[in-house]
Design a protein around this motif. Sequence first.
Motif, PDB file in Angstrom:
ATOM      1  N   UNK A 279       0.874  -1.298   0.092  1.00 15.83           N
ATOM      2  CA  UNK A 279      -0.140   0.020  -0.028  1.00 15.83           C
ATOM      3  C   UNK A 279       0.758   1.294  -0.073  1.00 15.83           C
ATOM      4  N   UNK A 280       1.927   1.067   0.731  1.00 11.99           N
ATOM      5  CA  UNK A 280       2.761   2.662   0.900  1.00 11.99           C
ATOM      6  C   UNK A 280       3.689   2.454  -0.428  1.00 11.99           C
ATOM      7  N   UNK A 281       4.203   1.371  -1.148  1.00  8.62           N
ATOM      8  CA  UNK A 281       4.862   1.333  -2.371  1.00  8.62           C
ATOM      9  C   UNK A 281       4.070   2.149  -3.623  1.00  8.62           C
ATOM     10  N   UNK A 282       2.722   1.761  -3.456  1.00 11.28           N
ATOM     11  CA  UNK A 282       1.959   2.146  -4.450  1.00 11.28           C
ATOM     12  C   UNK A 282       1.168   3.508  -4.372  1.00 11.28           C
ATOM     13  N   UNK A 283       1.032   3.896  -3.226  1.00 13.44           N
ATOM     14  CA  UNK A 283      -0.084   4.998  -2.880  1.00 13.44           C
ATOM     15  C   UNK A 283       0.740   6.110  -1.944  1.00 13.44           C
ATOM     16  N   UNK A 284       2.029   5.551  -1.384  1.00 10.07           N
ATOM     17  CA  UNK A 284       2.535   6.632  -0.417  1.00 10.07           C
ATOM     18  C   UNK A 284       1.803   6.541   0.739  1.00 10.07           C
ATOM     19  N   UNK A 285       0.712   5.827   1.292  1.00 11.31           N
ATOM     20  CA  UNK A 285       0.191   5.872   2.281  1.00 11.31           C
ATOM     21  C   UNK A 285      -0.127   4.754   2.840  1.00 11.31           C
ATOM     22  N   UNK A 286       0.526   4.026   3.864  1.00 12.68           N
ATOM     23  CA  UNK A 286       0.369   2.531   4.281  1.00 12.68           C
ATOM     24  C   UNK A 286      -0.972   2.255   4.948  1.00 12.68           C
ATOM     25  N   UNK A 287      -1.765   3.151   5.288  1.00 12.69           N
ATOM     26  CA  UNK A 287      -2.983   2.882   6.068  1.00 12.69           C
ATOM     27  C   UNK A 287      -4.308   2.879   4.722  1.00 12.69           C
ATOM     28  N   UNK A 288      -3.815   2.828   3.581  1.00 11.53           N
ATOM     29  CA  UNK A 288      -4.875   2.461   2.657  1.00 11.53           C
ATOM     30  C   UNK A 288      -4.924   1.215   2.254  1.00 11.53           C
ATOM     31  N   UNK A 289      -6.058   0.820   1.838  1.00 13.34           N
ATOM     32  CA  UNK A 289      -6.612  -0.604   1.314  1.00 13.34           C
ATOM     33  C   UNK A 289      -5.277  -0.913   0.285  1.00 13.34           C
ATOM     34  N   UNK A 290      -4.867  -2.061   0.397  1.00 17.51           N
ATOM     35  CA  UNK A 290      -3.750  -2.700  -0.403  1.00 17.51           C
ATOM     36  C   UNK A 290      -4.322  -2.605  -1.789  1.00 17.51           C
ATOM     37  N   UNK A 294      -9.473  -6.141  -5.156  1.00 17.17           N
ATOM     38  CA  UNK A 294     -10.373  -5.645  -6.106  1.00 17.17           C
ATOM     39  C   UNK A 294     -11.142  -4.672  -5.424  1.00 17.17           C
ATOM     40  N   UNK A 295     -11.208  -4.675  -4.185  1.00 16.30           N
ATOM     41  CA  UNK A 295     -12.227  -3.711  -3.335  1.00 16.30           C
ATOM     42  C   UNK A 295     -11.472  -2.260  -3.062  1.00 16.30           C
ATOM     43  N   UNK A 296     -10.582  -2.115  -3.457  1.00 18.75           N
ATOM     44  CA  UNK A 296      -9.527  -0.826  -3.086  1.00 18.75           C
ATOM     45  C   UNK A 296      -9.885  -0.007  -4.145  1.00 18.75           C
ATOM     46  N   UNK A 297     -10.059   1.261  -3.781  1.00 16.80           N
ATOM     47  CA  UNK A 297     -10.256   2.435  -4.696  1.00 16.80           C
ATOM     48  C   UNK A 297      -9.079   2.489  -5.648  1.00 16.80           C
ATOM     49  N   UNK A 298      -7.822   2.144  -5.325  1.00 17.54           N
ATOM     50  CA  UNK A 298      -6.717   2.327  -6.063  1.00 17.54           C
ATOM     51  C   UNK A 298      -6.446   0.992  -6.857  1.00 17.54           C
ATOM     52  N   UNK A 299      -7.484  -0.120  -6.902  1.00 13.77           N
ATOM     53  CA  UNK A 299      -7.012  -1.140  -7.766  1.00 13.77           C
ATOM     54  C   UNK A 299      -7.042  -1.015  -9.153  1.00 13.77           C
ATOM     55  N   UNK A 300      -7.581  -0.020  -9.700  1.00 13.63           N
ATOM     56  CA  UNK A 300      -7.930   0.038 -11.237  1.00 13.63           C
ATOM     57  C   UNK A 300      -6.228   0.361 -11.929  1.00 13.63           C
ATOM     58  N   UNK A 301      -5.216   0.925 -11.138  1.00 11.32           N
ATOM     59  CA  UNK A 301      -4.127   0.854 -11.432  1.00 11.32           C
ATOM     60  C   UNK A 301      -3.364  -0.383 -11.703  1.00 11.32           C
ATOM     61  N   UNK A 302      -3.575  -1.236 -10.669  1.00 13.95           N
ATOM     62  CA  UNK A 302      -2.981  -2.526 -10.617  1.00 13.95           C
ATOM     63  C   UNK A 302      -3.930  -3.459 -11.586  1.00 13.95           C
ATOM     64  N   UNK A 303      -4.983  -3.413 -11.814  1.00 14.89           N
ATOM     65  CA  UNK A 303      -5.775  -4.142 -12.950  1.00 14.89           C
ATOM     66  C   UNK A 303      -5.379  -3.563 -14.371  1.00 14.89           C
TER      67      UNK A 303
END
Length: 325
Positions: A279-290, A294-303
């Motif tokens: 989470x930290x490596x991809x968003x800069x915020x370790x408290x965000x959902x990994x 697939x339920x993460x608001x940031x999952x689109x970038x991984x997909x």
Amino acid sequence: MTSAQWGDVMRQAADIGVVQTHLSGGEPLLRRDLHEIVTAADSAGIHTQLVTSGVGLHEARLEVLVGAGLRSVQLSVQHADPESAELIAGARAFTAKEKAAGLVRAADLPLGLNAVLHRANLDALDGIVELGLSWGADRVELANTQFYGWALRNRDALLPDRTQVARARERVERWRERLAGRMELVWVAPDYVDGIAKPCMGGWGSISLTVAPDGTALPCPAAGELVGPDAPNVKDHRLGWIWRESAAFNRYRGQGWMREPCRSCELRTVDFGGCRCQAYALTGDASRTDPACHRSPDHGAVRALVDGAASATAGDFVYRAPPKT
């Protein structure tokens, strides 16, 4: 740290309930006093496993380590083909690994192989399993790459596409049927591809800890950058205090730190919000959902990365040091 300091850490570890230690690195065999550390752990009642490349393991060295209390060995392998293995590793080490496997089996120690799977070796999965059989392994861990740390820097070269992963998964199941009772096969799922977050070390600061060569104590091996200046050190604090009281180990324990969608997710006691380091490596915020979830608001970038992997050209490997020729 000195061998005496490591010995003290092992005794403190036993006092807080540690039952097994993985002597890893880097390469632990570079320490000439490794047998003293093994002795300290074994004397404290802690099971010792050496996690090694195999380079530098010769008969006399292994004999000393076994006499000191070494209980098992895990060898890292990159590929079943020597040339491909050396390309991935950036070093000529295949022959040393093969020799080390023979020495471990001759010493009647349990032998495990660990292969980190990725674009360059997933299609060679059959060969890796066959290598484990020929070397007499009791266990082969097929660990799909986790993209943080050095692997994140090499993601363009390592990220497989969905079809490649599906083929490998089918082969694992066929091998499991064939090898039932003979050799354990562990498949560490590819979270980017599956869209399912992995449990963060069984929960942050829950069942394991790492002590680095300089004495820094971490909730997982990859958490150094995440913890930063708050990382406690066994030279300054007792291990029991670090485990129970330190801010670094308590930061993501339990569920109180979780945001939505993790906070109300029924999987929060199963995946613990996923990997904090990722989470930290991809968003800069370790408290965000990994973001792998697939339920993460940031999952689109991984997909999008996975969807594009089939048509993407693999990048070159970036090595920590220039490859040895």
